[in-house]
Each structure stands twice: as C-alpha cells, then as structure tokens.
Design an enzyme around this catalytic site. Structure first.
Site, short mmCIF file in Angstrom:
data_model
loop_
_atom_site.label_atom_id
_atom_site.label_comp_id
_atom_site.label_asym_id
_atom_site.label_seq_id
_atom_site.Cartn_x
_atom_site.Cartn_y
_atom_site.Cartn_z
N ASP A 4 1.76 -8.65 25.17
CA ASP A 4 3.01 -9.35 24.84
C ASP A 4 2.83 -10.45 23.79
O ASP A 4 3.58 -11.44 23.79
CB ASP A 4 3.64 -9.98 26.09
CG ASP A 4 4.13 -8.97 27.10
OD1 ASP A 4 3.96 -7.76 26.87
OD2 ASP A 4 4.68 -9.39 28.13
N CYS A 45 4.08 -2.26 28.27
CA CYS A 45 2.67 -2.10 28.62
C CYS A 45 2.19 -0.66 28.76
O CYS A 45 1.40 -0.16 27.96
CB CYS A 45 2.39 -2.84 29.93
SG CYS A 45 2.82 -4.58 29.90
N HIS A 100 -3.24 -0.46 33.99
CA HIS A 100 -1.80 -0.17 34.00
C HIS A 100 -1.46 1.30 33.76
O HIS A 100 -0.38 1.62 33.26
CB HIS A 100 -1.08 -1.05 32.97
CG HIS A 100 0.24 -1.57 33.47
ND1 HIS A 100 1.03 -2.44 32.76
CD2 HIS A 100 0.92 -1.33 34.62
CE1 HIS A 100 2.11 -2.72 33.44
NE2 HIS A 100 2.07 -2.05 34.57
N ASP A 250 0.04 -4.98 22.75
CA ASP A 250 0.62 -3.75 23.29
C ASP A 250 2.10 -3.59 22.95
O ASP A 250 2.64 -2.49 23.05
CB ASP A 250 0.41 -3.67 24.82
CG ASP A 250 1.08 -4.80 25.58
OD1 ASP A 250 1.47 -5.82 24.96
OD2 ASP A 250 1.23 -4.68 26.81
#
Length: 469
Positions: A4, A45, A100, A250
């Site tokens: 981010d 993400c 993730h 990302d």
C-alpha cells in the site's frame, strides 16, 4: 515489495507536491536505477501477489480478490509459482514477509510451494508484531515454515523483516544463486507510530495534520531504513554487484492517509493511483533512466527468467519478457495490451443504464468491475475510488470529480495521464474494441468459491495455522 505504498509517497516522486515524506535511501537508489514509471499492479494485496508469482492474469487463477483470515481455499495448487521455476534453475529460494495467497491447508504455504524457507505472516499482521483484531477474529499469524513463532521484546515489522533477510544473506552459500522474495507488511493498516528515530522528522506535524498521515509517514521512513539495511548486507557480503534488485508496491496507497498525487484514485480502484506504485530496477549493468514503457506485474516472471538466462519452459503465462526493454532505453516494450483486472462477480446495471449502453451490453456486461488498457487507451467499468488526493500536509487541495462517474469510462493516458477527461462518447470504436478484449477474457474467468470458515480463527488470540490438513 511494499504494501500500500502510494505513488507519491517516496521522496523522488513527491517533488512539487508539498509532501513531507522522507525516503533518503530510496531517493539515492532511484538516481542509479531504472525508474519504471508505467508499471502496473492490481488493485490490492492478493491479486498482485498471485499475478507476480504465477505470471498469469488473476481472472485465470481465481485470485481477483483478497484471501483473508478464515478464508478457504488459496491460490490453486495447479499453478507453478516463481520460486518453483527458480529452484529448477538452481536457485536457493527464501521468503520473508506477507504471503496472502492461502493458508487453510499446509499445501498452500510458501515453504510447500517452492520456497526453501518462509518466515512471515499468512494474511495480515500488526506493525508491532502483536496479535491483531480483525473483525470478530483475534489472531497471530507469524510463522516459520508453518510453525508458529513469537517475537521477544519490542519489534517493529520493517526492522524484523530486514533482520531476517540479513540473516539469510549472511548464511547463504554463494556457490548457489539466491532468490529472496521480501514482502513487507509496511505500510498497510493498522497505522502506528514507528520507533522514535523515525518520528523525529515529522514531530512538527503533530496536531496539524491527520493523525493517520503522520503515522504513515513514520512507517514509510522505517521501511526506507529497512531497505537500506538489506542493501547494506548485500554489499557487506560482496553480493550487491551481482544482484538484480526490484522494488515496487503491491498497489497504490489507501485513500485514508496515503498520497498517490498527481494520479487519480487509490487502492481498491482501477484509476491509475490504485494500480501504480513507485517501482525501481537496479543492477550494476543497467544504466539509470526513467522508463515510461508499459509493464504489468505478470511480466516479472518471464523477465527474471530471461535476466538469469534460464530456459525453463513457462507454462501458459500472460506475462511478457521485458528484460531487453529494461536493459536498453531505446528498445520499445513488447507489451501493448494488458488486462488490469476482471472480477468474477457482476450485476445487471440499472434499467436506464442498460438502455443507454444497449450496444455495449451486447458485447460485455458493464456491470462487471473490470479495467483494460491497449496502447494509450484505458477502459474501466463500474469505476470507484476516483478522487485526486494530495498529501494532507500540502497546500494543494484534494478534489473530487466534477461529475459523477459513468458505468463505463474511457481515457487516453498519453494526453490525459491524470484521467480528468472521460472520452467514451468520442471514441465508440475504441470502446467496442476494449469491451471485446474483456469479453474474450471473460470466457475463461475463474471464480473460486471462497468460504468463511470459523475454524480458521484461533481462540484467545492464538496462532493461525492450517486447519484443513
């Protein structure tokens, strides 16, 4: 990979914006690197990480949205990932940081998908490395190769990641090439104050700007120092000259505190500010320049394989080899079209919209959130998160669009890089062409059935471990 980090939240991209951000290391690295100023990710993400690891558009893997705590399944196991290819090429492969991409079964974890080791978190952690409350779940997902890990004393995420990467570098047997995937949680929420040394440059802002903005800036400075420490370890080990170092985010920064200025939009949306972040490529053989060549996150798999001269066959990927275009400023990018994303969920637009866009609906359901670019033209359906957000500490005033967004929007990024002038009515033939591209991708759009499973939420803030083995 940062998490981010806004397009305008590094010093070398923030010139003239009034931002107070301090990133001296990244600024100095940018001066001797290729700055990939037209590099695209996805909107958040999981999609970006899946595209990076597979070299495939997420519409083909089912990873169009985030895989959260308690979610099943993960990134489907039939897809071969970057570390698996690199192991076939003789590399030692290690990962530190945020995964993730699934954790309901051990088979989805990084150390079972090509990495020799994995130290990190499977979904989302606190910058302070303490248990994190996420909705109705209190979790701690820090692990090493699938086993829970606790951190003694005070630890800040960026510093911890750098320490673990530095340990890998120091222990590495240099008779074998090394691949390290370093995925910081910084600067994702929750926003917290970084340790004191990173707060000092911003203390004068306290009480004058949004508190989250102040905290974010301290986190960015901690991230910058962590990157400097990692590069320092590579230099100490006499590995830097031979290292291909790629830095990116990302997705764009989150609207509540980040700056993607002067781009429009933020994380979660498909305007430029949501899908472009600061991106650098450094190697001792590369000349420094600012590249405006189109590149997509899926391109890194074939590009890295080309850079290391490994001829391993890549299975049915969407990424294209950009290595020659990166090495030589005069060589054009081999990419002219890219699917930015295509969500599996769609809804019928309002009756009035269906009437107005009757011809377009015959080609593609414009109630499906999607974005595609070909050459300079970019098309969005169901656009969201479309504000222009300046740094909170700046005298520049953030602004919203003068008119409501349309169900379908078209921009010419060569003439209008900040997406201020919607031109779909002026170029119906372009709209038709781009909708046809989306329709082709829709034919093989994979929809994974994600389930919320309460068994995946630990009690009493205990560790999150695979629960379906």
């Amino acid at each position: 990979m940062a998490d981010d980090l806004g397009y305008g939240d590094v010093g070398y991209k923030a010139v003239g914006s009034g931002s107070a951000v301090k990133t001296p290391f990244l600024d100095s690295l940018a001066e001797v690197s290729v700055q990939m100023d037209n590099h695209y990710t996805l909107q958040k993400c999981t999609p970006t990480r899946a595209a990076l690891m597979t070299g495939k558009y997420t519409s083909r893997t089912g990873a169009q949205n985030s895989i959260r705590f308690k979610f099943t399944p993960g990134l489907p196991l039939e897809h071969i990932l970057m570390p698996e290819y690199l192991k076939r090429c003789g590399f030692a492969t290690h990962m530190v940081g945020k995964w993730h991409l699934g954790h309901c079964k051990s088979a989805y974890l990084p150390h079972r998908r090509g990495f020799d080791s994995f130290f990190g978190y499977v979904a989302l952690t606190s910058q302070l490395m303490t248990p994190l409350h996420v909705r109705d779940c209190c979790t701690s997902d820090l692990m090493y190769n699938g086993e829970p890990v606790t951190v003694e004393g005070n630890s800040f995420e960026s510093e911890l990641v750098a320490r673990k990467v530095n340990e890998i570098i120091k222990k590495h047997n240099q008779s074998k090439p090394l691949f390290a995937y370093v995925a910081f949680q910084a600067v994702h929420v929750p926003f917290v104050e970084a340790p004191e040394e990173y707060r000092k440059p911003y203390e004068s802002m306290l009480g004058k700007v949004n508190e989250n903005r102040y905290k974010l800036l301290t986190m960015i400075s901690a991230l910058d120092r962590a990157l400097e420490n990692i590069v320092g370890s590579l230099k100490d080990a006499e590995m830097w000259e031979d290292t291909l170092f790629v830095f990116t985010s990302d997705n764009g920064g989150a609207a509540r505190a980040a700056s993607n200025w002067p781009l429009r939009g933020a994380k979660l949306g498909y305007y430029e500010g949501g899908i472009r972040g600061p991106t650098l490529v450094h190697h001792s053989s590369l000349s420094s320049y600012v590249s405006n060549k189109m590149m997509h996150i899926t391109d890194w798999l074939p590009t890295i394989m080309s850079a290391i001269q490994c001829d391993e066959n890549l299975h049915d990927i969407d990424g294209v080899d950009q290595w020659d275009a990166i090495k030589d400023e005069s060589i054009k990018t081999p990419r002219n079209t890219m699917l930015i994303n295509l969500l599996p969920n769609s809804s019928k637009p309002k009756k009035s919209v269906m009437e107005e866009y009757k011809e377009e609906m015959k080609i593609f359901n414009i109630g499906t959130p999607a974005a595609v670019r070909k050459h300079d033209f970019k098309l969005l359906t169901v656009p969201t998160h479309g504000v222009w957000t300046a740094p909170r500490e700046s005298t520049i005033v953030s602004r919203k669009p003068a008119t409501d967004t349309k169900p379908l929007e078209l921009y010419n990024l060569a003439n209008d890089p900040y997406e201020q002038h919607e031109i779909s009515e002026e170029h119906p033939e372009v709209v038709k062409e781009l909708l046809e591209i989306l329709a082709e991708h829709q034919k093989r759009n994979v929809k994974l059935k994600h389930h919320l499973d309460k068994a995946g939420c630990s009690e009493n803030c205990g560790p999150v471990l695979p629960w379906l083995d």
